[in-house]
Design a protein around this motif. Structure first.
Motif, PDB file in Angstrom:
ATOM      1  N   TRP A 134       1.901  24.229 -12.629  1.00 33.92           N
ATOM      2  CA  TRP A 134       1.439  23.742 -13.933  1.00 33.92           C
ATOM      3  C   TRP A 134       2.008  24.656 -15.002  1.00 33.92           C
ATOM      4  N   ASP A 193       1.141  16.721 -15.825  1.00 35.58           N
ATOM      5  CA  ASP A 193      -0.056  16.925 -15.020  1.00 35.58           C
ATOM      6  C   ASP A 193       0.234  17.990 -13.974  1.00 35.58           C
ATOM      7  N   THR A 207      -3.715  24.897 -21.392  1.00 31.64           N
ATOM      8  CA  THR A 207      -4.176  24.002 -20.337  1.00 31.64           C
ATOM      9  C   THR A 207      -5.512  24.536 -19.820  1.00 31.64           C
ATOM     10  N   GLU A 252      -0.937  23.292 -22.944  1.00 32.65           N
ATOM     11  CA  GLU A 252      -1.109  21.837 -22.986  1.00 32.65           C
ATOM     12  C   GLU A 252      -0.276  21.236 -24.118  1.00 32.65           C
TER      13      GLU A 252
END
Length: 163
Positions: free
Chosen positions: A69, A4, A91, A73
């Motif tokens: 980040w 996350d 992502t 993903e």
């Protein structure tokens, strides 16, 4: 497994990598390889002790109005080789930019930059390519990393509205 994002409602600079390395996935957090220079470099730039725990790393990011980040993903990858990345699912960086006032995205290495500009179109957000902090990028000394990363992680006075 991707992680996350780490951010607060004040985060204005987003640091992105590509995809967590096997060591990072094993530890459950970003830049987990002991030879990666990311955390020592960031601590030096922020005049803070080198964080050791996930909580300390999260605090270092959040206390400095940064966000952290990855551009991916999910993907298919061999080991930690960015060159082997395929089957990319990006992502949702646009989502994160709606959660926090992100003005700049700082890409940790060439592949993170390539993926960021390929998959993420964020008008008004500056995207910078910086040298990778990976131990595989041995050509870049810590001193050179600090020289390149420092200006990218600070907001210029005119951007802050200060005189």
């Amino acid at each position: 497994m991707s992680f996350d994002p780490v951010y607060t409602a004040r985060s204005n600079i987003l640091i992105v990598g590509t995809w967590p390395s096997p060591k990072s996935r094993e530890q459950g957090f970003f830049y987990g390889h002991p030879q990666n220079r990311f955390w020592p470099m960031l601590a030096a730039l922020m005049h803070a002790p080198i964080p050791e725990t996930i909580e300390q790393k999260t605090r270092l990011i959040c206390d400095n109005d940064l966000a952290l980040w990855d551009t991916i993903e999910s993907c298919t990858i061999t080991g930690a080789s960015d060159a082997s990345i395929r089957d990319v699912v990006p992502t949702d960086l646009a989502w994160l930019c709606r959660q926090a006032p992100i003005e700049r995205i700082v890409c940790n290495g060439a592949t993170a930059y390539r993926l960021c500009v390929q998959y993420h179109h964020l008008p008004g957000v500056q995207v910078l390519r910086l040298p990778s902090t990976s131990p595989a990028n041995a050509a870049w000394s810590m001193e050179r990393l600090l020289e390149q990363w420092g200006p990218a992680l600070t907001r210029r006075e005119e951007e802050c509205g200060e005189e």
